[in-house]
Design an enzyme around this catalytic site. Structure first.
Site, mmCIF file in Angstrom:
data_model
loop_
_atom_site.group_PDB
_atom_site.id
_atom_site.type_symbol
_atom_site.label_atom_id
_atom_site.label_comp_id
_atom_site.label_asym_id
_atom_site.label_seq_id
_atom_site.Cartn_x
_atom_site.Cartn_y
_atom_site.Cartn_z
ATOM 1 N N HIS A 94 47.655 44.234 32.362
ATOM 2 C CA HIS A 94 47.308 44.986 31.140
ATOM 3 C C HIS A 94 48.465 45.877 30.675
ATOM 4 C CE1 HIS A 94 43.266 43.505 31.268
ATOM 5 N NE2 HIS A 94 43.029 44.028 32.450
ATOM 6 N N ASP A 104 42.405 35.705 35.523
ATOM 7 C CA ASP A 104 41.590 36.910 35.693
ATOM 8 C C ASP A 104 40.472 36.891 34.639
ATOM 9 O OD1 ASP A 104 42.203 39.938 36.977
ATOM 10 O OD2 ASP A 104 41.033 39.991 35.126
ATOM 11 N N HIS A 125 39.456 39.329 32.915
ATOM 12 C CA HIS A 125 39.836 40.162 31.771
ATOM 13 C C HIS A 125 41.026 39.518 31.045
ATOM 14 C CE1 HIS A 125 37.981 42.917 34.764
ATOM 15 N NE2 HIS A 125 37.344 43.354 33.683
ATOM 16 N N ASP A 133 38.181 38.101 39.613
ATOM 17 C CA ASP A 133 36.951 38.756 39.139
ATOM 18 C C ASP A 133 36.073 37.872 38.246
ATOM 19 O OD1 ASP A 133 39.093 38.994 37.397
ATOM 20 O OD2 ASP A 133 39.051 41.177 37.307
HETATM 21 ZN ZN LIG Z 1 40.449 41.731 35.895
#
Ligand SMILES: [Zn+2]
Ligand SMILES: [Zn+2]
Length: 448
Positions: free
Chosen positions: A108, A147, A149, A236
């Site tokens: 991120h 991931d 996200h 995740d």
């Molecule tokens: Zn993540």
């Protein structure tokens, strides 16, 4: 047969906060699992030890405001440095592939860093990409982010880079942090189609992701022909993860890795610390090393626990079709953008740092160069955790920059030295491998 390189850096002394999911014991059970299975003693595995990343290696990617030392801890330096150790092991031919099981994570973190967003301060994979280019002359790379996200930091860093293919699988941004990664985010005007997003509905299963893998990701990789494939390995998407709502299994992840065949995998998220993370990490190591993982099961695993709905499969099939067409149309769109007659493309952005609770304002001007992928001029401003506002002008020259862009970029940086509008000026010169910082209050320039 060469072994698989594994570097385990759990950062047992670094946490966002004592109760945060990104805390000290996140990799504790993974460590126990690795020891229990004796994985590090197997002939198929070679263990590596970390080193610290240097400020220069970070500066090839980031503008840390005001400087690198203010933005990172020792744990960050080791985490990013570990990815570089894996890159060296692979490039020197010591291993057939490598997995950096490290934290803090990085995907991120964007080009400009004023603080922590989504548990990330600096981007481990991006720093590794520029290291591979600088040290080994690698040009074309692919980063596949698995991931849950959206890898918004990695996407932003390589948005204007036509030689880095960025593919992100993630839970739909309308239902999960960071709220981005939609189908129409396809890269900057001169790098269109080198960013491919795959937003998946909550509760998508192994069957759904494998359909995407087989029918979209593998064909795109085959056509893009990267020299190296890097996997941002976030765990995740697992059905037990407390931060998301997907339905993948450890077996599903291991098979995904077996199909993707990344040269280097770097751990990102995964917060089902005790029940899933150790199994997924083990499965990925086994898949990379060619060890049979068919008996690897989560303790609560039940075959056929999750089945893919026909409605979701219909959505997935149309998503695959759309993104394949967007990817294959990329050269036509880039040619059109180059002929637009505009000198610069300007975008303003507001970037929220959820962990540090900061708001950054940005204006980005990309030179729509007829000869190269253009340089970037970025104005950035944020009130940081010390309550002070930092304004910066960041000028970034890509590695494949033409001489007209390089001259213009340098003069923008030099001309600003006599203006008091900013606190700091930065010049990221990847061609000369020189990184300049000018402190406008003292008139001091540092070069690394
Ligand atoms: Zn993540
Ligand atoms: Zn140019």
């Amino acid at each position: 047969m060469k072994p698989t390189g594994v570097l385990f850096f759990p950062a047992f002394d670094w946490a966002i906060s004592p109760t945060h999911p990104e805390r000290e014991e996140r990799l504790l059970y993974t460590r126990d699992q690795l020891f229990e299975e004796g994985i590090m003693d197997m002939p198929e595995i070679r263990e590596y030890h970390p080193r610290l990343v240097t400020a220069k290696e970070i500066s090839r990617i980031h503008f840390c405001v005001p400087d690198v030392a203010s933005r990172v801890t020792q744990a960050h330096l080791v985490s990013a440095g570990s990815a570089l150790v894996m890159a060296d092991a692979f490039m020197k031919g010591e291993v057939k592939n490598a997995f950096a099981i490290i934290r803090p994570p990085g995907h991120h973190a964007m080009t400009v860093s004023h603080g922590n967003r989504g548990f990330c301060d600096i981007n481990n994979e991006a720093i590794m990409v520029e290291y591979l280019r600088q040290t080994y002359g690698v040009k074309r790379l692919a980063i596949v982010d698995t991931d849950v996200h959206h890898g918004d930091g990695t996407q932003e860093i390589f948005w204007h880079d036509p030689d880095t293919l960025f593919i992100s699988f993630h839970q739909d941004g309308r239902t999960l942090y960071p709220g981005s990664g939609f189908v129409d985010e396809l890269g900057g005007p001169l790098a269109y189609g080198a960013t491919i997003n795959i937003p998946m509905a909550p509760r998508t299963t192994d069957a759904g992701i494998h359909y995407i893998m087989d029918n979209l990701v593998l064909p795109i990789l085959d056509e893009f022909k990267p020299e190296l494939i890097i996997n941002s390995a976030g765990q995740d998407n697992h059905y037990s993860d407390p931060l998301a709502n997907m339905s993948f299994t450890a077996q599903g992840y291991a098979i995904l890795n077996q199909k993707l065949r990344p040269h280097i995998a770097v751990l990102e998220g995964g917060y089902s610390v005790e029940t899933a993370l150790p199994y997924i990490n083990m499965g990925i190591i086994m898949a990379m090393a060619g060890i049979d993982f068919s008996n690897l099961r989560e303790p609560d695993y039940e075959p056929d626990k999750f089945t893919e709905s026909s409605k979701n499969m219909g959505y997935i099939k149309s998503l695959v079709k759309t993104q394949l067409a967007n990817f294959r149309n990329r050269e036509e769109v880039i040619a059109r953008n180059r002929r637009s007659g505009k000198e610069f493309e300007s975008v303003t952005k507001s970037i929220f740092y959820d962990t540090d609770y900061l708001q950054e304002g940005q204006r980005i001007d990309l030179r729509l160069c007829p000869a190269c992928c253009g340089f970037r001029r970025m104005e950035s401003s944020a009130v940081q955790a010390d309550s002070r506002r930092y304004t910066a002008l960041c000028v970034s020259l890509p590695r494949a920059c033409c001489s007209a862009c390089a001259t213009q970029a340098l003069s923008i940086y030099e001309d600003m030295k006599s203006h008091s509008k900013y606190d700091y000026l930065y010049l990221q010169d990847r061609i000369g491998d020189k990184f300049r910082t000018f402190d406008c209050s003292t008139g001091q320039e540092t070069v690394i």
